[in-house]
Structure formats: structure tokens, C-alpha cells
Scaffold this motif. Structure first.
Motif, mmCIF file in Angstrom:
data_model
loop_
_atom_site.group_PDB
_atom_site.id
_atom_site.type_symbol
_atom_site.label_atom_id
_atom_site.label_comp_id
_atom_site.label_asym_id
_atom_site.label_seq_id
_atom_site.Cartn_x
_atom_site.Cartn_y
_atom_site.Cartn_z
ATOM 1 N N ILE A 1 0.838 -1.206 0.000
ATOM 2 C CA ILE A 1 0.000 0.000 0.000
ATOM 3 C C ILE A 1 0.870 1.252 0.000
ATOM 4 O O ILE A 1 0.590 2.225 -0.712
ATOM 5 C CB ILE A 1 -0.936 -0.010 1.223
ATOM 6 N N ALA A 2 1.933 1.240 0.783
ATOM 7 C CA ALA A 2 2.828 2.401 0.860
ATOM 8 C C ALA A 2 3.477 2.687 -0.495
ATOM 9 O O ALA A 2 3.635 3.853 -0.888
ATOM 10 C CB ALA A 2 3.891 2.169 1.927
ATOM 11 N N LYS A 3 3.851 1.644 -1.221
ATOM 12 C CA LYS A 3 4.463 1.831 -2.544
ATOM 13 C C LYS A 3 3.460 2.443 -3.522
ATOM 14 O O LYS A 3 3.819 3.303 -4.335
ATOM 15 C CB LYS A 3 4.983 0.497 -3.078
ATOM 16 N N ILE A 4 2.219 2.002 -3.456
ATOM 17 C CA ILE A 4 1.201 2.555 -4.346
ATOM 18 C C ILE A 4 0.911 4.008 -3.995
ATOM 19 O O ILE A 4 0.691 4.853 -4.869
ATOM 20 C CB ILE A 4 -0.088 1.708 -4.265
ATOM 21 N N GLN A 5 0.933 4.329 -2.700
ATOM 22 C CA GLN A 5 0.706 5.713 -2.272
ATOM 23 C C GLN A 5 1.792 6.651 -2.781
ATOM 24 O O GLN A 5 1.551 7.841 -2.982
ATOM 25 C CB GLN A 5 0.646 5.799 -0.753
ATOM 26 N N ALA A 6 2.991 6.136 -2.983
ATOM 27 C CA ALA A 6 4.095 6.974 -3.444
ATOM 28 C C ALA A 6 3.954 7.363 -4.913
ATOM 29 O O ALA A 6 4.649 8.261 -5.393
ATOM 30 C CB ALA A 6 5.430 6.253 -3.229
ATOM 31 N N LEU A 7 3.038 6.727 -5.628
ATOM 32 C CA LEU A 7 2.808 7.043 -7.040
ATOM 33 C C LEU A 7 2.009 8.338 -7.162
ATOM 34 O O LEU A 7 1.255 8.699 -6.253
ATOM 35 C CB LEU A 7 2.062 5.893 -7.708
ATOM 36 N N PRO A 8 2.146 9.054 -8.269
ATOM 37 C CA PRO A 8 1.406 10.319 -8.430
ATOM 38 C C PRO A 8 -0.103 10.125 -8.533
ATOM 39 O O PRO A 8 -0.868 11.001 -8.141
ATOM 40 C CB PRO A 8 1.992 10.901 -9.724
ATOM 41 N N GLN A 9 -0.549 8.985 -9.052
ATOM 42 C CA GLN A 9 -1.986 8.731 -9.175
ATOM 43 C C GLN A 9 -2.558 8.309 -7.819
ATOM 44 O O GLN A 9 -1.924 7.565 -7.077
ATOM 45 C CB GLN A 9 -2.275 7.637 -10.210
ATOM 46 N N LYS A 10 -3.769 8.770 -7.525
ATOM 47 C CA LYS A 10 -4.452 8.395 -6.284
ATOM 48 C C LYS A 10 -5.355 7.199 -6.551
ATOM 49 O O LYS A 10 -6.575 7.323 -6.675
ATOM 50 C CB LYS A 10 -5.258 9.583 -5.737
ATOM 51 N N TYR A 11 -4.749 6.016 -6.625
ATOM 52 C CA TYR A 11 -5.516 4.808 -6.929
ATOM 53 C C TYR A 11 -6.520 4.480 -5.831
ATOM 54 O O TYR A 11 -7.604 3.949 -6.104
ATOM 55 C CB TYR A 11 -4.566 3.626 -7.133
ATOM 56 N N PHE A 12 -6.168 4.767 -4.587
ATOM 57 C CA PHE A 12 -7.052 4.397 -3.490
ATOM 58 C C PHE A 12 -8.289 5.287 -3.400
ATOM 59 O O PHE A 12 -9.195 5.007 -2.608
ATOM 60 C CB PHE A 12 -6.276 4.417 -2.171
ATOM 61 N N ALA A 13 -8.325 6.355 -4.198
ATOM 62 C CA ALA A 13 -9.534 7.172 -4.242
ATOM 63 C C ALA A 13 -10.690 6.405 -4.882
ATOM 64 O O ALA A 13 -11.852 6.755 -4.701
ATOM 65 C CB ALA A 13 -9.275 8.462 -5.017
ATOM 66 N N ALA A 14 -10.365 5.335 -5.626
ATOM 67 C CA ALA A 14 -11.390 4.525 -6.292
ATOM 68 C C ALA A 14 -11.745 3.276 -5.487
ATOM 69 O O ALA A 14 -12.564 2.468 -5.928
ATOM 70 C CB ALA A 14 -10.912 4.118 -7.686
ATOM 71 N N ILE A 15 -11.106 3.100 -4.312
ATOM 72 C CA ILE A 15 -11.341 1.894 -3.506
ATOM 73 C C ILE A 15 -11.913 2.300 -2.156
ATOM 74 O O ILE A 15 -11.311 3.102 -1.419
ATOM 75 C CB ILE A 15 -10.040 1.101 -3.315
ATOM 76 N N SER A 16 -13.064 1.742 -1.826
ATOM 77 C CA SER A 16 -13.706 2.058 -0.558
ATOM 78 C C SER A 16 -13.073 1.291 0.599
ATOM 79 O O SER A 16 -12.918 1.827 1.695
ATOM 80 C CB SER A 16 -15.204 1.732 -0.633
#
Length: 285
Positions: free
Chosen positions: A191-206
Motif C-alpha cells: 500500500i505504501a508503494k502505491i501511495q508513493a505514485l502520483p496517481q491516487k488509486y485508493f480514491a477509487a477503492i472504498s
């Protein structure tokens, strides 16, 4: 006879003048000594007032690096040390007290003469959050990249979509500062690695649900925002998996809008329609 008398008077005058000069020299010498002593005394008094006296009083505490914790709260944590002066201030003890706060990762303390204590703290950064039952109350708790649980004093759920909600991680009792079980820390690192990306992928996941498997392993179930669809996937959570999930969601919603579950495990895609429509699982080529 007159010459001898004049010579005697001249000698007497010369002796008197010499005595006067010596007396004046002694006087000026004592004046110089007095002035020097006065300067020394005033300098010592200035040093005492400016340096020594402040060092013997309650030191000034300057705290930096805090965002979620107010300075007043942190200073209050050190209230038991207010009877110490700059010389006796226990930096190790102060560091231990502040480090006992679950949301603080590290503390650096520096003494600055004559009366200042500089404290630089590093707060834990939340990468995920979960809800835990604590004495009958459901409370939000944060998780940092090392799997440490801590409270976020600035509020609850972060609204920008950068902090996902994780459920299903077993926590028998709530003790701030504890770490989640080791086998789930891999998920937090992902999760931390994905958060470091410029895209906010977790904005699409509840929500990210941890689903236990036999023999102590686990899989993941992702719930998209504004949707009741469950997306089953393996333990590998990365950018490619999230992008693939979003593409599949678009395709499935186009083919079959009433879907309750999508299965992305086992290198295949299948989905299940709502039970009320009595439709079994389907595979997408």
C-alpha cells in the motif's frame, strides 16, 4: 653664601616635585586598579545575569516537526521535568516520554546554552487505517509503513482518498504502539508503494478486506467506491493489479450491470450476477 642657599632651595624643590609625582603616580595606579576591578565585577554580573542565571531556571522548550500533536500537549508531557534546569535536564528521559506517544516515530533533542532545549520530532505517517473495537466503541486507528498502530489526533478518515481502509486484520486487543502481525506487513508495504505514485488509486477503492485462507494464508477482497461489487484478488497488490481491476470493472459493468462479485484470482476473470437474477458465475476470455 647666597649661591649655597639658592642651591639648597633648588634641591629641596626638586625633592618635593619628585615626591609629588610619585604620589600622583600611586594615585593614578589605584584609580586604574579600581576601574579594572569595577569592569571585572560588572562583566561577571553581566555573565551571571545573561548566562548563568537563565541556565539555573526552567529551560525554554522549542518543539518542531509536529503536525498532528499540538505543542501544548507535547510540552505538557514533559511537565514532570519542570523542576530541572538546563544543566540537569534529562534529554534521554524527555526523549523516552515523547517516544511513548504512539504517533511519534523518533525524537531528537539538543541543548542550546544557556536556557533552550530544542526538540525535533518525526511523526508517523499513516499509509492505511482500520476500525477496532475498543471497550465497546469502534474507533479509527492508523497504520504506518512499518505496521505500527497509532492514533491520529487530527481527526478520523482522510478525505482525499490517499489513505485506504483495511479490514480483516486480526487485532485481539488495542494497544497503541503495537504492530500488526508480521504476515500482514507485506500488504502495508505494498500500500505504501502505491501511495508513493502520483496517481491516487485508493480514491477509487472504498475498502481493502483481508480474507483468511486455510493454513494461515490470506487473499484480498477490494470494494470499489460507490459500488457493492466485491473484487476478489490474490495477495499481490500493485499498480498493474489496480489498473487491471478498473478495466475489468468497466467491461463487466457494460456487459452485465447487475454484478455482485468479480474474481480476478487464478489468472482468469469471472463474475457473479446478483442472486435474485439466479445467474451463475461467468468467465471472460
Amino acid at each position: 653664601m647666597s649661591d649655597i642657599s639658592l642651591l639648597g632651595e633648588f634641591d629641596q624643590y626638586e625633592v618635593s616635585d619628585k615626591y609629588k609625582k610619585e604620589k600622583d603616580a600611586k594615585f593614578y595606579k589605584w584609580i586604574k586598579i579600581f576601574v579594572i576591578l569595577l569592569i571585572v565585577v560588572m562583566t561577571c554580573e553581566l555573565v551571571l545575569l545573561k548566562f548563568v542565571h537563565p541556565s539555573l531556571g526552567v529551560p525554554r522548550i522549542l518543539i518542531s516537526g509536529n503536525k498532528n500533536y499540538s505543542t501544548d500537549v507535547l510540552v505538557q508531557t514533559l511537565s514532570e521535568m519542570y523542576d530541572q534546569n538546563w544543566f540537569t535536564f534529562d534529554t534521554e528521559g524527555a526523549g523516552a516520554k515523547l517516544s511513548s506517544i504512539s504517533g511519534i516515530e523518533s525524537v531528537d533533542i539538543e541543548k542550546v546554552f544557556p536556557d533552550m532545549i530544542k526538540i525535533s520530532i518525526k511523526e508517523r505517517q499513516s499509509v492505511a487505517m482500520m476500525f477496532i473495537n475498543d471497550n465497546g466503541r469502534t474507533v479509527p486507528i492508523q497504520i504506518d509503513e512499518n505496521g505500527v498502530l497509532f492514533s491520529n489526533t487530527s481527526g478520523g478518515v482522510v478525505e482525499d482518498g490517499s489513505i485506504p481502509i483495511v479490514s480483516g486484520i486480526p487485532v485481539e486487543h488495542l494497544a497503541e504502539g503495537m504492530r500488526i502481525p508480521a504476515k500482514y506487513r507485506v500488504l502495508i508495504e505494498q500500500i505504501a508503494k502505491i501511495q508513493a505514485l502520483p496517481q491516487k488509486y485508493f480514491a477509487a477503492i472504498s475498502e481493502i478486506c483481508v480474507v483468511p485462507k486455510t493454513y494461515g494464508n490470506y487473499e484480498l477482497c477490494l470494494i470499489p467506491v460507490n459500488s457493492k461489487i466485491r473484487v476478489l484478488t490474490g495477495r499481490s497488490l500493485n499498480e498493474e493489479a489496480l489498473q487491471y481491476m478498473m478495466v475489468v470493472l468497466d467491461v463487466v459493468n457494460t456487459l452485465e450491470p447487475d454484478v455482485s462479485e468479480i474474481d480476478l484470482r487464478y489468472d482468469s476473470v469471472s463474475y457473479r450476477a446478483a442472486v435474485s437474477k439466479d445467474v451463475g458465475g461467468k468467465d471472460l476470455d
